[in-house]
Motif scaffolding. Structure first.
Motif: not given
Length: 283
Positions: A142-145, A152-158
């Motif tokens: 899963p990816a959260f933005l 830039g942008l951050h993509v976070v995976v729990p």
């Protein structure tokens, strides 16, 4: 005066963190925090503080020294008063670890920072972020933005807290290497300005022990003072920059709050299936 470009003052900083505090504390809760202090404001020298220097400020807590042996205690922000205390001590940015204090040796997220090099258009940053998401989805992650408030942008995976730091960092590097090898015209896996001219460096180094990433709702110590804000994937095309929201226009976003990340905690996954899918073997 903190930011001459906007006229933003120290009192404005106090008021800003009073507004976003309830939202921000959800991202700071139980995490070691690093502070970026700017005694001379945005144009002056910045100081990055990861450990307690004297007594903990009101609203901040010193963590067990055993969590980072050989150093002064790490810090945690535990209440809105901590944000007020930070503003009094010229703190502009708050950065957090990828682990919670109760299980520091088991990271609970992967963070990818898409850092565009010289000559990369904003539309290409958005496209690169989508491509990273497609890869992560293909691996079952899963990816959260969120916006970074900077470039830039951050993509976070729990993550479920099952793996150690080295495994998590090495796997994040494997993901970025795969991305750079598959689409070399868009991505590069080496840091440094020369390496990423015209391309995006997807920074996986944020996943090492002791590394930190700017927290959601933190202001940035840059002219214009952008803010890192959680966003939904359906909003990506509407973002005009990584600093789409800043300390002056943030009020319009407070009603949305952390809504785009509502399912974040429930989405945590084990890395094992993704490792198998990518052919990655932990060292």
């Amino acid at each position: 005066m903190i930011d001459p470009s906007t006229g933003f003052t120290k009192m404005d900083m106090v008021r800003y963190y009073a507004k976003v505090g309830p939202l921000m504390l959800q991202h700071l809760k139980a995490r070691p925090v690093a502070l970026v202090r700017a005694p001379g404001g945005v144009p002056g020298e910045l100081f990055f503080q990861k450990h307690q220097e004297a007594e903990a400020l009101p609203g901040m807590r010193s963590l067990d020294p055993a969590l980072d042996e050989g150093h002064a205690p790490l810090l945690e922000v535990v209440s809105p008063q901590g944000l007020r205390s930070g503003s009094q001590m010229n703190v502009i940015e708050y950065h957090t670890w990828n682990a919670l204090k109760d299980r520091m040796e088991r990271p609970d997220r992967l963070t990818f920072d898409l850092d565009p090099g010289e000559g990369v258009a904003w539309a290409d940053v958005r496209e690169g972020t989508r491509l990273l998401r497609v890869l992560l989805q293909g691996l079952g992650l899963p990816a959260f933005l969120k916006t970074s408030g900077g470039k830039g942008l951050h993509v976070v995976v729990p993550l479920k807290r099952l793996r150690d730091w080295d495994t998590v960092k090495d796997f994040s590097r494997a993901i970025v290497l795969h991305l750079a090898e598959t689409i070399p015209q868009r991505f590069v896996a080496k840091s440094g300005p020369r390496n990423r001219v015209g391309r995006i460096f997807v920074d996986y180094l944020r996943n090492g022990r002791g590394a930190t990433t700017v927290s959601a709702w933190s202001a940035r110590a840059r002219p214009g003072m952008g803010v890192s804000v959680p966003v939904g994937w359906e909003e990506l095309d509407a973002l005009t920059s990584a600093a789409h929201w800043n300390v002056r226009n943030i009020d319009a976003r407070l009603g949305v709050g952390n809504g785009p990340w509502q399912a974040y905690e429930e989405a945590a996954v084990s890395l094992t299936p993704a490792m198998k899918a990518l052919g990655f073997r932990p060292g």
